[in-house]
Scaffold this motif. Sequence first.
Motif, mmCIF file in Angstrom:
data_model
loop_
_atom_site.group_PDB
_atom_site.id
_atom_site.type_symbol
_atom_site.label_atom_id
_atom_site.label_comp_id
_atom_site.label_asym_id
_atom_site.label_seq_id
_atom_site.Cartn_x
_atom_site.Cartn_y
_atom_site.Cartn_z
ATOM 1 N N PHE A 97 -11.736 4.464 -0.723
ATOM 2 C CA PHE A 97 -12.395 5.362 -1.343
ATOM 3 C C PHE A 97 -13.408 5.931 -0.525
ATOM 4 O O PHE A 97 -14.168 4.891 0.373
ATOM 5 C CB PHE A 97 -13.116 5.227 -2.575
ATOM 6 C CG PHE A 97 -11.774 5.104 -3.795
ATOM 7 C CD1 PHE A 97 -11.079 6.137 -4.160
ATOM 8 C CD2 PHE A 97 -11.448 3.894 -4.205
ATOM 9 C CE1 PHE A 97 -10.030 6.070 -4.844
ATOM 10 C CE2 PHE A 97 -10.357 4.036 -5.218
ATOM 11 C CZ PHE A 97 -9.671 5.030 -5.555
ATOM 12 N N ALA A 98 -13.973 6.999 -0.365
ATOM 13 C CA ALA A 98 -15.056 7.436 0.586
ATOM 14 C C ALA A 98 -16.401 6.741 0.457
ATOM 15 O O ALA A 98 -17.103 6.485 1.302
ATOM 16 C CB ALA A 98 -15.451 9.121 0.595
ATOM 17 N N HIS A 99 -16.511 6.346 -1.028
ATOM 18 C CA HIS A 99 -17.925 5.598 -1.424
ATOM 19 C C HIS A 99 -17.723 4.124 -1.105
ATOM 20 O O HIS A 99 -18.809 3.466 -1.325
ATOM 21 C CB HIS A 99 -18.267 5.961 -2.780
ATOM 22 C CG HIS A 99 -17.081 5.637 -3.822
ATOM 23 N ND1 HIS A 99 -16.271 6.425 -4.215
ATOM 24 C CD2 HIS A 99 -16.740 4.492 -4.441
ATOM 25 C CE1 HIS A 99 -15.144 6.106 -4.919
ATOM 26 N NE2 HIS A 99 -15.786 4.723 -5.275
ATOM 27 N N GLY A 100 -16.604 3.566 -0.787
ATOM 28 C CA GLY A 100 -16.646 2.195 -0.590
ATOM 29 C C GLY A 100 -16.112 1.590 0.563
ATOM 30 O O GLY A 100 -15.970 2.384 1.665
ATOM 31 N N GLY A 101 -15.699 0.352 0.907
ATOM 32 C CA GLY A 101 -15.308 -0.167 2.050
ATOM 33 C C GLY A 101 -13.831 0.145 2.183
ATOM 34 O O GLY A 101 -12.994 0.634 1.346
ATOM 35 N N PRO A 102 -13.426 -0.280 3.597
ATOM 36 C CA PRO A 102 -11.776 -0.566 3.834
ATOM 37 C C PRO A 102 -11.223 -1.163 2.777
ATOM 38 O O PRO A 102 -11.706 -2.236 2.526
ATOM 39 C CB PRO A 102 -11.744 -0.707 5.008
ATOM 40 C CG PRO A 102 -12.979 -1.484 5.582
ATOM 41 C CD PRO A 102 -14.027 -0.901 4.618
ATOM 42 N N ALA A 103 -9.857 -0.842 2.534
ATOM 43 C CA ALA A 103 -9.153 -1.537 1.602
ATOM 44 C C ALA A 103 -7.751 -2.107 2.378
ATOM 45 O O ALA A 103 -7.192 -1.290 3.150
ATOM 46 C CB ALA A 103 -8.613 -0.725 0.310
ATOM 47 N N ARG A 104 -7.534 -3.481 2.088
ATOM 48 C CA ARG A 104 -6.241 -3.915 2.324
ATOM 49 C C ARG A 104 -5.055 -3.328 2.012
ATOM 50 O O ARG A 104 -5.021 -3.266 0.547
ATOM 51 C CB ARG A 104 -6.148 -5.463 2.212
ATOM 52 C CG ARG A 104 -4.839 -5.895 2.946
ATOM 53 C CD ARG A 104 -4.765 -7.454 2.381
ATOM 54 N NE ARG A 104 -4.722 -7.765 1.048
ATOM 55 C CZ ARG A 104 -3.783 -7.823 0.379
ATOM 56 N NH1 ARG A 104 -2.389 -7.490 0.766
ATOM 57 N NH2 ARG A 104 -3.910 -7.980 -0.941
ATOM 58 N N ILE A 105 -4.118 -2.924 2.600
ATOM 59 C CA ILE A 105 -2.714 -2.172 2.162
ATOM 60 C C ILE A 105 -2.122 -3.338 1.219
ATOM 61 O O ILE A 105 -1.828 -4.314 2.007
ATOM 62 C CB ILE A 105 -1.904 -1.679 3.120
ATOM 63 C CG1 ILE A 105 -2.806 -0.420 3.812
ATOM 64 C CG2 ILE A 105 -0.537 -1.071 2.710
ATOM 65 C CD1 ILE A 105 -2.236 0.074 5.190
ATOM 66 N N GLY A 106 -1.593 -2.902 0.311
ATOM 67 C CA GLY A 106 -1.014 -3.920 -0.786
ATOM 68 C C GLY A 106 0.275 -4.435 -0.341
ATOM 69 O O GLY A 106 1.019 -5.341 -0.928
ATOM 70 N N ILE A 107 0.946 -3.599 0.912
ATOM 71 C CA ILE A 107 2.263 -4.132 1.069
ATOM 72 C C ILE A 107 1.999 -4.626 2.447
ATOM 73 O O ILE A 107 1.072 -4.317 3.125
ATOM 74 C CB ILE A 107 3.171 -3.311 1.061
ATOM 75 C CG1 ILE A 107 3.011 -1.854 1.804
ATOM 76 C CG2 ILE A 107 3.576 -2.836 -0.443
ATOM 77 C CD1 ILE A 107 4.189 -1.121 2.028
ATOM 78 N N ALA A 108 3.070 -5.531 3.029
ATOM 79 C CA ALA A 108 2.874 -6.162 4.315
ATOM 80 C C ALA A 108 3.364 -4.852 5.222
ATOM 81 O O ALA A 108 4.418 -4.879 6.005
ATOM 82 C CB ALA A 108 3.731 -7.036 4.602
ATOM 83 N N LEU A 109 2.563 -3.793 5.471
ATOM 84 C CA LEU A 109 3.011 -2.565 5.945
ATOM 85 C C LEU A 109 3.611 -2.643 7.327
ATOM 86 O O LEU A 109 4.686 -2.216 7.936
ATOM 87 C CB LEU A 109 2.007 -1.374 5.997
ATOM 88 C CG LEU A 109 2.358 -0.087 6.637
ATOM 89 C CD1 LEU A 109 3.651 0.461 5.744
ATOM 90 C CD2 LEU A 109 1.265 0.864 6.427
ATOM 91 N N THR A 110 2.936 -3.270 8.185
ATOM 92 C CA THR A 110 3.161 -3.483 9.774
ATOM 93 C C THR A 110 4.164 -4.375 9.756
ATOM 94 O O THR A 110 4.971 -4.224 10.853
ATOM 95 C CB THR A 110 2.238 -4.168 10.421
ATOM 96 O OG1 THR A 110 1.779 -5.607 10.147
ATOM 97 C CG2 THR A 110 0.766 -3.280 10.319
ATOM 98 N N GLU A 111 4.342 -5.531 9.141
ATOM 99 C CA GLU A 111 5.799 -6.272 9.124
ATOM 100 C C GLU A 111 6.921 -5.419 8.764
ATOM 101 O O GLU A 111 8.152 -5.587 9.365
ATOM 102 C CB GLU A 111 5.673 -7.626 8.176
ATOM 103 C CG GLU A 111 4.532 -8.438 8.662
ATOM 104 C CD GLU A 111 5.090 -9.538 9.473
ATOM 105 O OE1 GLU A 111 6.084 -9.747 9.863
ATOM 106 O OE2 GLU A 111 3.972 -10.392 10.041
#
Length: 653
Positions: A97-111
């Motif tokens: 969210f714009a008001h918060g920090g970056p979030a880890r994507i909940g799936i291993a997207l790059t794998e």
Amino acid sequence: MLEGVRVLACGERDAVKLCAALLERAGATVDFAAANSVDYDVIVVSSDVDHAADWKASGAHIVCDITATGPQDSRAGTPWSDAQIQAMSGLMDTTGFAHGGPARIGIALTEISAALYAAAAIAAAVRVKRLRGIVQNIDVTLMACATSALTTFLPAAFAGRSAARVGNRHPACAPWNAYRTRDGWILICTSTEEQWRKLRQEARVPALDDARFATLSNRVTHVDELDALIETWTATLATDDCTRMCERIGVAAGPIVGIADLHDEPNFRMRHARAARDIEANGIDAKTYRQVSIFETSALSETRAAAKPRTRNSEGNAGPLAGVRVIEIGQYTTAPLVGKHLAALGAQVVKIEPPGGEVARSWKPGQGGTSYFFALNNTDKRTIALDLKHEADRAHLRTLLKDADVLVENLRPGALAKLGFTRETLGAMNPRLVYCSISGFGIASAYPSRPAFDTVIQAMGGLMDLTKSDGAPVKIGASAADILGGQAALFAIVARLASSADEAGTFIENSMQDVAAWCALFAAGKGASRGQTLACLDGHVWTEGDVTDADRARCITQPKAVAASGIAQAVPVMRVDELLEDSDFLADALSAARDASGAFWPVLKVPYRLAKTPACVRAVPGAPEIVRRAPPAPARAPVPEDRHAAEIRDDMR
């Protein structure tokens, strides 16, 4: 498809295991342990985790090496995790969210992305070996796969700007967000003034008639007030009731489905009944995802006419798909991504655009009247403008299809059939055609009339439930459902082209929700990953090590590059615009292409490297060619399908 191909998969990296599962789904025989590697056609390995040098040097096998970073990268040799690659590539900073920090994507997207691209590259190499006798090595990196998913964010960086996180909103459309309902959450996505008008009338919230919301630009400016008012309406409704209401008025919408409830999602249960029953009875484990297919194949038509063999083979180091002819009909991301990679692999790709060109051509920023987004997704294609409401233009399309090897489209299911291009018709005009249809929910669907956007598919496929920011579900910043759906279609098409079976026509069905569910179930079967973000002077770091209160306090006073060096297993969370100052990104991922006028464009290299028949990105298409129509014939009764032809623009996703 890949029947007769023997594969040895070695190593613990998720991408290796998933690649092996994909190859097995396409018909290959896969082993995970063997005393003698001589018996295998393909070896899949990760050299930053396991030994691979001898296999790569032998020249006896197609060896696909999946690593975190490339051999020329300054960080080469370290088995970075998926989340660390998310952070270093800029992907993590786009999510949250714009008001918060970056979030880890909940799936291993790059794998997962690396597995899909590796499987497609292996299928291409199998084709080259079968047709030309060439055996070669392949390198795939998680970092390149991550940066290749940034096509909606890199344009701002090319223009010297930083793209902010938007949570579940769209930066240029409103209302477009996740809203609370009486019993959960719903995604509502409007993209036209007509959709907004219908939604406003249905909601019956008087304040929505205010001048602040009269135009799209005004709605985007006052989006906080707009979303609050929309939620006063959705909060009074059950999620299912709100979804049906939106479907009835033609507005894309869908519930945020919890991964534990995926088996009860009507379309998933309809398309994957066995998996749904197993999840309901036994829960989700490490093998559950394998019960979900990311594509289905069948005969193109019931009447299997004799097919002439393909004779357009190429020699030497030409691309793996040299001589293959492709017709692409679609917009935005999924079908264009497929066409882009087929072209990079050497195919001749003709992209069919509506009169005036694809809408995404005009998106800002760009140059010379064409957007960077369009350029990134449509390299090396010949583009033609056809108005499929007119019989003359449909006739031109028929001429192209008669000599094509592949048709790929991401229209609404049934859109081509309304224009006279049914599977039977296509099979009659070209008995060897490989026809791939990409849609949100599939051909056989519980939602035959429901429009689908990437955000809605992320919500209904379980991806948003696994990706949280401050405890609330949030979409993956990159268009993950679109991109992964396109990658799955790419693999299915190339695997079919690699087949040594007869040349009979094939229909490939690809549902983005199926692919999203496959990814979500794989992630849920593995369990949550460890790690957290820490705030710094100029951004954030991601760490998977132990963190003390002293570490947190020190980070706040330090730049992220300094903070990361002082914490175990920590890496800076890069912004996308910072990549343009990163020497590794500039060397390994970014390239330049030219358009017909000679102008240079920033483009991305493909994230897979075939050693002897490389895939290349060379050119950005200019304006679409205009087909000259013959003078109009005397008026006569329209052919039956003409009564549906006006719907074609609405059917272009």
